[in-house]
Scaffold this motif. Structure first.
Motif, PDB file in Angstrom:
ATOM      1  N   TYR A 161       0.930  -1.201   0.090  1.00  0.00           N
ATOM      2  CA  TYR A 161       0.277  -0.183   0.026  1.00  0.00           C
ATOM      3  C   TYR A 161       0.957   1.181   0.136  1.00  0.00           C
ATOM      4  N   TYR A 162       1.270   1.267   1.131  1.00  0.00           N
ATOM      5  CA  TYR A 162       2.554   2.571   1.221  1.00  0.00           C
ATOM      6  C   TYR A 162       3.605   2.651   0.657  1.00  0.00           C
ATOM      7  N   MET A 163       4.624   2.085  -0.066  1.00  0.00           N
ATOM      8  CA  MET A 163       5.617   2.117  -0.578  1.00  0.00           C
ATOM      9  C   MET A 163       5.268   2.742  -2.488  1.00  0.00           C
ATOM     10  N   PRO A 164       4.594   1.998  -3.362  1.00  0.00           N
ATOM     11  CA  PRO A 164       3.905   2.890  -4.169  1.00  0.00           C
ATOM     12  C   PRO A 164       3.231   4.147  -3.413  1.00  0.00           C
ATOM     13  N   GLN A 165       2.257   4.373  -3.291  1.00  0.00           N
ATOM     14  CA  GLN A 165       2.262   6.343  -2.648  1.00  0.00           C
ATOM     15  C   GLN A 165       3.726   6.552  -2.875  1.00  0.00           C
ATOM     16  N   PHE A 166       3.990   6.272  -1.968  1.00  0.00           N
ATOM     17  CA  PHE A 166       4.519   7.738  -1.588  1.00  0.00           C
ATOM     18  C   PHE A 166       6.008   7.413  -2.604  1.00  0.00           C
ATOM     19  N   ARG A 172      -1.885   8.014   2.404  1.00  0.00           N
ATOM     20  CA  ARG A 172      -3.092   8.333   2.777  1.00  0.00           C
ATOM     21  C   ARG A 172      -3.061   7.081   2.839  1.00  0.00           C
ATOM     22  N   PRO A 173      -4.264   6.541   4.582  1.00  0.00           N
ATOM     23  CA  PRO A 173      -4.107   5.617   5.098  1.00  0.00           C
ATOM     24  C   PRO A 173      -4.552   4.447   4.063  1.00  0.00           C
TER      25      PRO A 173
END
Length: 367
Positions: A161-166, A172-173
């Motif tokens: 979830y979070y590395m692709p967003q980063f 975002r949660p």
């Protein structure tokens, strides 16, 4: 000057082995009937002990090997011609010699393999009287740290979830505080296939560090460590993986273990389970794993190894969001090299006085 070889350093690297040897009575454990571990059975060496290698061993490390016993000669060969010439007088080889090298080494008594896996071993070495030792357990600290890191990336949504967003400068949660998008490991069951160096270290860290329940299989007659709830023979494998939240492949690659993680195995795992591959890539069927991940037979996979390394650029494994991978580098670190040379030195010391060597390979079993 290099630091003198310390047996304390070598023995400290084997803490996991000592802990694994703490036998605990278990009414649930199935009996394990196997032959005992092989012994080296070599007499005390004559002087000088001529050791030949084509491995990358620097001068300080060579000095440590020479200091392990009196009158040790170490020849680090810089090219194949030198290696072929030196092995004619070699009593010991550090490396992975094949049949052509064995034919050129009539004085050879002992091979110290520079890795842990033995799947490269050909029939000539298998059938020869030469004693073989490997580096089992030497790489386990780094490998199991990576294994837990891969697992946490999946369970905490870091890689999914979070590395692709980063990378897109977003954050975002995902889900809610109650949704199962973030998973805790405490109380979950980890099943480990293979309780050698990697498996036993992984078990100890998962149990004591993350409060997980550990169940495992192994082909050798091992006492059940206190941090393992149940330890059985490989026949328990199909039943064991059905009850696991995390399944770790840490077995050696042999004819019996190759592609043991196939379509049937992945289909029998829980839909919410994770698969972690740490020992050899050919233990799993990569296309069956791709399908299992795509079709949600299992929830995710953490892979440090792969059947073909590296996977070709067009391999579908790269397109799956529920996979996190490293390129078979989990055992790398400066500390690993220190343990490696300490193991070589301890075995040279033992060889020089006729003591049993550490990590003698059962050449017929292949590990």
């Amino acid at each position: 000057m290099p630091e003198p070889f310390s047996r304390r350093l070598f023995l400290a690297a084997g803490v996991a082995a000592a802990e694994a040897a703490q036998a605990q009575d278990s009414p649930q454990r199935a009996p394990v009937v196997q032959q005992p571990y092989p012994q080296s059975n070599l007499p005390a060496a004559t002087n000088p002990i001529r050791i030949v290698t084509d491995r990358d061993i620097d001068p300080n490390e060579v000095a440590l090997l020479k200091a392990a016993a009196p009158n040790v000669e170490v020849f680090v060969c810089s090219n194949q011609d030198e290696y072929l010439d030196r092995v004619r007088d070699a009593e010991v080889i550090i490396g992975e010699p094949h049949e052509d090298i064995l034919r050129r080494a009539p004085k050879l008594k002992w091979v110290q393999v520079s890795g842990a896996g033995m799947e490269w071993m050909d029939q000539a070495l298998r059938n020869s009287p030469v004693v073989v030792t490997n580096c089992a357990r030497t790489f386990a600290p780094g490998i199991t740290e990576t294994g837990m890191g891969l697992l946490l990336c999946l369970t905490r949504g870091i890689s999914t979830y979070y590395m692709p967003q980063f990378y897109k400068h977003q954050l975002r949660p995902i889900g809610t505080p109650r949704s199962p998008d973030h998973i805790e490991l405490a109380g979950k069951t980890m099943a480990i296939v293979g309780m050698g160096g990697i498996g036993s270290t992984m078990a100890r860290r998962a149990h004591y560090g993350f409060d997980m329940r550990i169940i495992a299989t192994d082909a050798k007659p091992l006492p059940r460590p206190e941090y393992v709830a149940e330890l059985r023979t490989p026949a328990w494998f199909p039943e064991m993986i059905q009850q696991a939240d995390v399944v770790v492949s840490a077995a050696p690659l042999t004819a019996l273990t190759e592609r043991m993680f196939n379509e049937a195995a992945f289909r029998s795992m829980k839909p919410e389970a994770f698969y972690i591959a740490l020992s050899r890539g050919k233990l799993f069927d990569d296309m069956a794993l791709v399908r299992a991940l795509r079709e949600k037979w299992i929830r995710g996979a953490g892979l440090d190894v792969f059947p073909i390394e590296p996977p070709p650029p067009d391999h579908p494994i790269y397109d799956l969001p529920n996979v996190v991978m490293t390129p078979h580098t989990s055992g790398w670190s400066p500390d690993r090299e220190t343990r490696l040379i300490a193991l070589y030195a301890e075995n040279i010391r033992r060889y020089s006085v006729g003591e049993p060597l550490v990590n003698v390979v059962d050449k017929q079993r292949g590990y």
